[in-house]
Each structure stands twice: as structure tokens, then as C-alpha cells.
Design a protein around this motif. Sequence first.
Motif: not given
Lengths: 115, 118
Positions: B38, B91, B93, B111, B114
Motif C-alpha cells: 500500500q 507499507f 500488509i 498490522p 513499513r
Amino acid sequence: GENVEQHPSTLSVQEGDSAVIKCTYSDSASNYFPWYKQELGKRPQLIIDIRSNVGEKKDQRIAVTLNKTAKHFSLHITETQPEDSAVYFCAASSHGSSNTGKLIFGQGTTLQVKP
Amino acid sequence: GAVVSQHPSRVICKSGTSVKIECRSLDFQATTMFWYRQFPKKSLMLMATSNEGSKATYEQGVEKDKFLINHASLTLSTLTVTSAHPEDSSFYICSARDQTSGRRYEQYFGPGTRLTVT
């Protein structure tokens, strides 16, 4: 390929008003439609989901409607509160013997609820 | 129940090095896990589907030699970003499905990690 379109990209409402976010999907095999709320830097949080065998589902102030024929589904939030402010994503997936259930996400809607 | 963890939560690495990210299902077994990336203010983009004991299935446009995925057990999938470059900063995930539960369609998200490549 599979595609999910989400509108609007931003939505600003007054506290207490309703908010509606709409999505369309392209894969007719899709049969599971979750909605997520994501705060900055956090994981997506499931807020409600619907399967293709029902047309509507409600959970307190949140409801989701599904129109399989038109391949549309919508999120409705009533009596909005400032803490509802976040980014909301719709998604679609297909589940069956040959499908892994991978999620295809919409582009996201940034909801701002003004006090 | 249905908790997914990721490690590390944040990582900074130098350009050209490799970074491994772990995704664990803590209280259920997951035959299938998913990896997303993301970018800021963007949506989650599915990178690959990780299948326990077999090769991952990558989405179109995702370089499988750059993003190595290993799903060696029913509770662990790893994503290795090889020869990282600044454009890989994102990011990341993971998610997993508990296909034995009554909510077998639902995906449980980690969670996130990063990654910053300098």
C-alpha cells in the motif's frame, strides 16, 4: 481482470448526517463483499461484510446493500460521528473450489465527519 | 481469536540489500495467506497469494524474483524483498484466512510493515 471501482474518493458530511459509499465489481463470480475502515498507518479493520446470497445486512449504524444483477454494493453509515472519520475500502472476492478468495480492493473513500 | 502478526513493524535498509518480513497466524492454521502493498493514500494492491507447501501465485506485474514468498508452515509466510531500491519503500500488509472457522471467507490482516529503502 477483476476490478472494483469505488466512489466517491472523498466525502465530507456533517455530524449526524448519513454517508453512502458505492462500489461496482466486474467479476460475476464474486460472492463475498467486505468493507474495511483503515486509520493512518493501521491495518484494515472489517466493519461489515455481505455474501451474495443476501441483498442487505445491517449492524447498528452501518448497513450494506448488494445488487448482484447490477454488480453494485454500497455502504451506508447513519448518524455519523467524528470518530467515523477514516478511509473506507470496499472489496470483492470469489470463493469456490477453484478460487482462493483473494480480495480485490476499491480505491478507497476518505470520509470526514465535521463536528 | 484469529490474530495475525507481522515482524518487523518498521525496517529501514540500504539500497541493494534484502529484507525479510514475517507473517504469522497466532491462533489458527492458514493454508492460504496473502501479501499486499500500500502506497501512501492509496489502496491495497494484492501482490501474491501464498500457499502452504507450494509456490506462491503472483499477480500480474509483480516480479516473483524480486518479491520472494515462502509459506513453509501452516502458521508462517515470509516475504523477502531482494535487492531493495527506494521505489520498493511501501507499507506491506499480509492477511490470512481461517478456512476451518465459521467465518472462512473473512481475511484477518496483520498490522503491516513499513519498509523504507535509503
